[in-house]
Design a protein around this motif. Structure first.
Motif, PDB file in Angstrom:
ATOM      1  N   MET A  67       0.811  -1.187   0.054  1.00  0.00           N
ATOM      2  CA  MET A  67       0.146   0.088  -0.014  1.00  0.00           C
ATOM      3  C   MET A  67       0.811   1.244  -0.166  1.00  0.00           C
ATOM      4  SD  MET A  67      -3.031   1.311   0.103  1.00  0.00           S
ATOM      5  CE  MET A  67      -4.020   0.100   0.564  1.00  0.00           C
ATOM      6  N   ILE A  68       0.548   2.023  -0.964  1.00  0.00           N
ATOM      7  CA  ILE A  68       1.394   3.389  -1.130  1.00  0.00           C
ATOM      8  C   ILE A  68       0.236   4.351  -0.843  1.00  0.00           C
ATOM      9  CG2 ILE A  68       2.463   5.127  -2.575  1.00  0.00           C
ATOM     10  CD1 ILE A  68       3.601   2.751  -4.217  1.00  0.00           C
ATOM     11  N   ILE A  69       0.528   5.654  -0.095  1.00  0.00           N
ATOM     12  CA  ILE A  69      -0.576   6.575   0.167  1.00  0.00           C
ATOM     13  C   ILE A  69       0.129   7.749   0.086  1.00  0.00           C
ATOM     14  CG2 ILE A  69      -2.043   7.739   1.964  1.00  0.00           C
ATOM     15  CD1 ILE A  69      -1.992   5.037   3.499  1.00  0.00           C
ATOM     16  N   VAL A  70      -0.433   8.664  -0.936  1.00  0.00           N
ATOM     17  CA  VAL A  70      -0.062  10.025  -1.453  1.00  0.00           C
ATOM     18  C   VAL A  70      -0.839  10.942  -0.761  1.00  0.00           C
ATOM     19  CG1 VAL A  70       0.707  11.347  -3.332  1.00  0.00           C
ATOM     20  CG2 VAL A  70       0.867   8.941  -3.757  1.00  0.00           C
ATOM     21  N   TYR A  71      -0.243  11.989  -0.100  1.00  0.00           N
ATOM     22  CA  TYR A  71      -0.710  12.931   0.756  1.00  0.00           C
ATOM     23  C   TYR A  71      -0.687  14.526  -0.092  1.00  0.00           C
ATOM     24  CZ  TYR A  71      -0.981   9.792   4.746  1.00  0.00           C
ATOM     25  OH  TYR A  71      -1.346   8.744   5.279  1.00  0.00           O
ATOM     26  N   HIS A  72      -1.816  15.054  -0.178  1.00  0.00           N
ATOM     27  CA  HIS A  72      -1.765  16.433  -0.703  1.00  0.00           C
ATOM     28  C   HIS A  72      -1.476  17.424   0.358  1.00  0.00           C
ATOM     29  CE1 HIS A  72      -2.854  19.770  -3.109  1.00  0.00           C
ATOM     30  NE2 HIS A  72      -3.909  20.028  -2.072  1.00  0.00           N
ATOM     31  N   ASN A  73      -1.652  16.916   1.621  1.00  0.00           N
ATOM     32  CA  ASN A  73      -1.431  17.741   2.825  1.00  0.00           C
ATOM     33  C   ASN A  73      -0.616  17.051   3.877  1.00  0.00           C
ATOM     34  OD1 ASN A  73      -1.946  18.903   5.657  1.00  0.00           O
ATOM     35  ND2 ASN A  73      -3.869  19.484   4.913  1.00  0.00           N
ATOM     36  N   SER A  74       0.737  17.805   3.896  1.00  0.00           N
ATOM     37  CA  SER A  74       1.758  17.257   4.995  1.00  0.00           C
ATOM     38  C   SER A  74       1.355  16.656   6.506  1.00  0.00           C
ATOM     39  CB  SER A  74       2.949  18.123   5.012  1.00  0.00           C
ATOM     40  OG  SER A  74       2.466  19.356   5.516  1.00  0.00           O
ATOM     41  N   GLU A  75       0.410  17.564   6.753  1.00  0.00           N
ATOM     42  CA  GLU A  75      -0.061  17.552   8.384  1.00  0.00           C
ATOM     43  C   GLU A  75      -0.983  15.991   8.306  1.00  0.00           C
ATOM     44  OE1 GLU A  75      -2.892  20.665   9.362  1.00  0.00           O
ATOM     45  OE2 GLU A  75      -1.548  22.085   9.303  1.00  0.00           O
ATOM     46  N   ASN A  76      -1.678  15.615   7.190  1.00  0.00           N
ATOM     47  CA  ASN A  76      -1.979  14.168   7.311  1.00  0.00           C
ATOM     48  C   ASN A  76      -0.942  13.215   7.278  1.00  0.00           C
ATOM     49  OD1 ASN A  76      -4.591  15.301   7.169  1.00  0.00           O
ATOM     50  ND2 ASN A  76      -4.755  15.196   4.965  1.00  0.00           N
ATOM     51  N   LEU A  77       0.270  13.441   6.647  1.00  0.00           N
ATOM     52  CA  LEU A  77       1.164  12.461   6.560  1.00  0.00           C
ATOM     53  C   LEU A  77       1.861  12.275   7.874  1.00  0.00           C
ATOM     54  CD1 LEU A  77       3.585  10.741   5.236  1.00  0.00           C
ATOM     55  CD2 LEU A  77       4.591  12.737   4.935  1.00  0.00           C
ATOM     56  N   MET A  78       1.997  13.582   8.516  1.00  0.00           N
ATOM     57  CA  MET A  78       2.546  13.431  10.070  1.00  0.00           C
ATOM     58  C   MET A  78       1.484  12.673  10.994  1.00  0.00           C
ATOM     59  SD  MET A  78       5.583  15.026   9.753  1.00  0.00           S
ATOM     60  CE  MET A  78       6.061  15.791  11.026  1.00  0.00           C
ATOM     61  N   LYS A  79       0.322  13.047  10.775  1.00  0.00           N
ATOM     62  CA  LYS A  79      -0.646  12.524  11.801  1.00  0.00           C
ATOM     63  C   LYS A  79      -0.592  10.972  11.708  1.00  0.00           C
ATOM     64  CE  LYS A  79      -4.852  13.511  10.993  1.00  0.00           C
ATOM     65  NZ  LYS A  79      -5.977  14.032  11.041  1.00  0.00           N
ATOM     66  N   ASN A  80      -0.729  10.635  10.592  1.00  0.00           N
ATOM     67  CA  ASN A  80      -1.046   9.095  10.118  1.00  0.00           C
ATOM     68  C   ASN A  80       0.208   8.234  10.386  1.00  0.00           C
ATOM     69  OD1 ASN A  80      -3.839   9.747   9.610  1.00  0.00           O
ATOM     70  ND2 ASN A  80      -3.362   9.345   7.386  1.00  0.00           N
ATOM     71  N   THR A  81       1.468   8.919  10.390  1.00  0.00           N
ATOM     72  CA  THR A  81       2.591   8.218  10.735  1.00  0.00           C
ATOM     73  C   THR A  81       3.181   8.245  12.021  1.00  0.00           C
ATOM     74  OG1 THR A  81       3.932  10.028   9.688  1.00  0.00           O
ATOM     75  CG2 THR A  81       3.300   7.815   8.470  1.00  0.00           C
ATOM     76  N   ASN A  82       2.461   8.886  12.889  1.00  0.00           N
ATOM     77  CA  ASN A  82       2.935   9.210  14.291  1.00  0.00           C
ATOM     78  C   ASN A  82       4.237  10.160  14.540  1.00  0.00           C
ATOM     79  OD1 ASN A  82       0.624   7.882  15.137  1.00  0.00           O
ATOM     80  ND2 ASN A  82       1.567   6.048  15.279  1.00  0.00           N
ATOM     81  N   LEU A  83       4.562  10.945  13.557  1.00  0.00           N
ATOM     82  CA  LEU A  83       5.618  11.647  13.620  1.00  0.00           C
ATOM     83  C   LEU A  83       5.689  12.874  14.324  1.00  0.00           C
ATOM     84  CD1 LEU A  83       7.015  11.559   9.893  1.00  0.00           C
ATOM     85  CD2 LEU A  83       7.799  10.318  11.861  1.00  0.00           C
TER      86      LEU A  83
END
Length: 270
Positions: free
Chosen positions: A101-117
């Motif tokens: 599974m690859i997930i491409v984000y348009h919003n960096s906040e969603n990336l940070m949130k979904n990866t617990n960064l």
């Protein structure tokens, strides 16, 4: 119903994390590698739930989820993912049983949130819980640059896919510096891109022990560079099969310092 499901998933995840911590107190790496896949699967399902409304494209080896704003670049992401799939898998002698599974984000906040960064500068890509999660290349490649060339040769696809392979084979039993070094080496082999090529150490380069104990406290560029150099030296001196043997033993639950000494023939102080 959705709220109940979310609470149940969080409860299960918390229980599993508690179980892992408990096993860690028993100092049993064998038990940890047996339980790790279950924890990872729970985290994986949570990510899928959070992105279930995303659009989806399926290729031969990947499933790509993306926000609607990024539809124009999804073919490029698919091309980059598939281009080096076989070459990377052949080197490890490992081929994932299921599509990645690859997930491409348009919003960096969603990336940070979904990866617990948490806080900090968003990375181009992150491997987390059997998923490759990346920022749209439109967020870090300017319009006047050649997006296809940069993304294909300097993008995160090979790096993050290598993390997935290492994670699968070792069942999560690896030090951070080692998986980073292996991923950077794959980038170097497949594209010629060399991390921190022009960076230099003022004094003695970091030892394996320093990388293992203080990776996040060290200079980021130099820590990644040294990790890459160590892996490259191992491969050039002993062949990539030594890396694969190391990964296999880690997957059996053996401690890295013991494997490092027995398989690679060097101490952690070097």
């Amino acid at each position: 119903m959705k709220r109940v499901l979310r609470k149940k998933m969080k409860l299960i995840s918390t229980l599993i994390i508690g179980f892992i911590i408990f096993m860690g107190s028993l100092n049993s790496d064998v038990l940890k590698v047996r339980a790790y896949p279950l924890l990872r699967e729970i985290q994986h399902e949570l990510i899928l739930y959070k992105t279930k409304h995303y659009q989806q494209l399926e290729t031969e080896h990947f499933i790509i989820r993306y926000e609607p704003e990024e539809e124009a670049i999804i073919d490029l992401v698919a091309q980059a993912a598939e281009r080096d799939y076989k070459a990377v898998c052949d080197m490890f002698g490992y081929y994932p049983k299921e599509k990645t599974m690859i997930i491409v984000y348009h919003n960096s906040e969603n990336l940070m949130k979904n990866t617990n960064l948490g806080q900090g500068k968003p990375p181009m890509g992150v491997y987390f819980a059997s998923t490759i999660q990346i920022l749209s290349p439109r967020l870090w490649i300017s319009e006047d640059e050649n997006m296809q060339d940069i993304f294909m040769n300097e993008g995160p696809m090979i790096h993050e896919f290598t993390h997935l392979v290492v994670d699968d084979v070792t069942k999560g039993n690896y030090p951070l510096w080692f998986t980073e070094g292996v991923a950077l080496y794959q980038e170097y082999v497949q594209t010629g891109y060399e991390w921190g090529k022009n960076a230099s150490f003022e004094g003695v380069p970091y030892t394996v022990e320093q990388l293992a104990q203080n990776f996040h406290q060290l200079d980021e560029i130099l820590a990644y560079k040294r990790s890459f150099e160590i892996v490259k030296e191992i491969v050039e001196d002993q062949g990539f099969e030594k890396i694969n043997h190391t990964l296999e033993l880690l997957g059996e639950g053996k401690e890295f310092d013991r494997v490092h000494s027995e398989v690679l023939g060097t101490s952690l102080q070097k």
